[in-house]
Design an enzyme around this catalytic site. Structure first.
Site, PDB file in Angstrom:
ATOM      1  CG  HIS A  83      -1.055  -5.573  -5.092  1.00  0.00           C
ATOM      2  ND1 HIS A  83      -2.273  -5.802  -4.489  1.00  0.00           N
ATOM      3  CD2 HIS A  83      -0.163  -5.404  -4.079  1.00  0.00           C
ATOM      4  CE1 HIS A  83      -2.126  -5.763  -3.173  1.00  0.00           C
ATOM      5  NE2 HIS A  83      -0.851  -5.527  -2.900  1.00  0.00           N
ATOM      6  CD  GLU A  84       3.669  -4.682  -4.500  1.00  0.00           C
ATOM      7  OE1 GLU A  84       3.707  -3.694  -3.741  1.00  0.00           O
ATOM      8  OE2 GLU A  84       3.386  -5.821  -4.094  1.00  0.00           O
ATOM      9  CD  GLU A  95      -1.543  -5.231   0.923  1.00  0.00           C
ATOM     10  OE1 GLU A  95      -1.538  -5.806  -0.181  1.00  0.00           O
ATOM     11  OE2 GLU A  95      -0.711  -4.365   1.239  1.00  0.00           O
ATOM     12  CG  HIS A 149       0.419  -0.991  -2.125  1.00  0.00           C
ATOM     13  ND1 HIS A 149      -0.476  -0.807  -1.096  1.00  0.00           N
ATOM     14  CD2 HIS A 149       0.636  -2.337  -2.204  1.00  0.00           C
ATOM     15  CE1 HIS A 149      -0.792  -1.986  -0.574  1.00  0.00           C
ATOM     16  NE2 HIS A 149      -0.141  -2.921  -1.234  1.00  0.00           N
TER      17      HIS A 149
END
EC number: 3.4.24.-
Length: 288
Positions: free
Chosen positions: A143-144, A222, A147
């Site tokens: 997930h990071e 997100e 980003h």
């Protein structure tokens, strides 16, 4: 949450400092704010300048704010796994290897920041490493990394720059009108003090209202980071990570907004959250 809030707070601080400096220049030199076009140009320079200064400072400030320790040479199996996992995901996502750090916190937290896709930071808490399975932690890391790959910090900076520009422009336009009306009754010194006070007060108020826009944009991104993680490691791992976070929230009903967007409150509070409610994120992944 930590990544976004640190950026927003730093951005506000930089813009306010620049604003105070400009007001002092006006007071000392006797310069006037000038035409609307000149005011708009000044607002854009300060607005985007504040946002990009915050972005350039974000990596170092984030590390210092949590007392993070950069992993240069892994000292144990966990750190070795962490570096190996981030490296593999970075290659899959087509970005440079981020700096990886661990910081001491019982909370299940992680964040990514940095001005460039090839010069970024991924930091995880000890609480995340201790309380999540490897599959769940892998999903959080994905997930990071997503980003970073999506360029979310840069797009957030551009969004913040636009918002800053309008906040500064409207604040100073209104302050100029108030000060001009006051100048008929008071001296020049009083006029500048009124302009100074009104512009700063309005920047704080409009800055708070503008945060609803930036928080909405953050929540929107997100979902994209969740989808990116699902592509990197599979949606089931990402759903499992969110379910783990949901369980953690339910066992600690203190209303704390964690880095992965946990909060028990809805309605108006949700508008000020940088992350969507977990149930909405899980539902979106199930339909991915």
């Amino acid at each position: 949450m930590k990544r976004v809030m640190l950026f927003l707070i730093t951005n506000l601080a930089v813009v306010l400092v620049l604003s105070v400096v400009l007001n002092i220049v006006y007071a000392v030199t006797g310069m006037q704010p000038g035409s609307l076009s000149g005011l708009l140009v000044m607002a854009a320079v300060f607005g985007f300048g504040g946002a990009f200064i915050s972005l350039m400072m974000s990596k170092g400030m984030a590390l210092r704010s949590v007392g993070g320790m950069v992993i240069e040479s892994p000292r144990n199996e966990t750190e070795h796994w962490l570096l190996e996992t981030v490296s593999r995901q970075a290659q899959q996502a087509g970005i440079g290897m981020p700096t990886v750090a661990i910081y001491d916190s019982p909370d299940i937290n992680a964040f990514a920041t940095g001005a460039k896709r090839d010069d970024s930071l991924v930091a995880v808490s000890t609480g995340l490493l201790h309380n999540m399975t490897r599959d769940e932690a892998e999903a959080v890391l994905a997930h990071e990394v997503s980003h970073i790959a999506n360029g979310d910090m840069v797009t957030m900076t551009l969004m913040q720059g636009v918002v800053n520009t309008f906040v500064i422009f409207l604040s100073r336009f209104i302050a100029n009108m108030v000060a001009s009306n006051n100048s008929d009754e008071e001296g020049e010194g009083s006029n500048m003090m009124v302009y100074f006070a009104v512009s700063i007060a309005l920047e704080l108020v409009f800055g708070f209202l503008a945060s609803f826009i930036t928080m909405w944009y953050s929540r929107h991104r997100e979902f994209h980071a969740d989808a990116g993680a699902a592509r990197l490691v599979g949606k089931e791992k990402m759903i499992a990570a969110l379910e783990r976070l949901k369980m953690s929230q339910e066992s600690k009903l203190d209303g704390t907004m964690m880095a992965f967007g946990i909060n028990g409150k809805q309605s108006l509070t949700e508008l000020l959250m940088s992350h969507p409610p977990l149930d909405k994120r899980i539902a979106a992944l199930r339909n991915f």
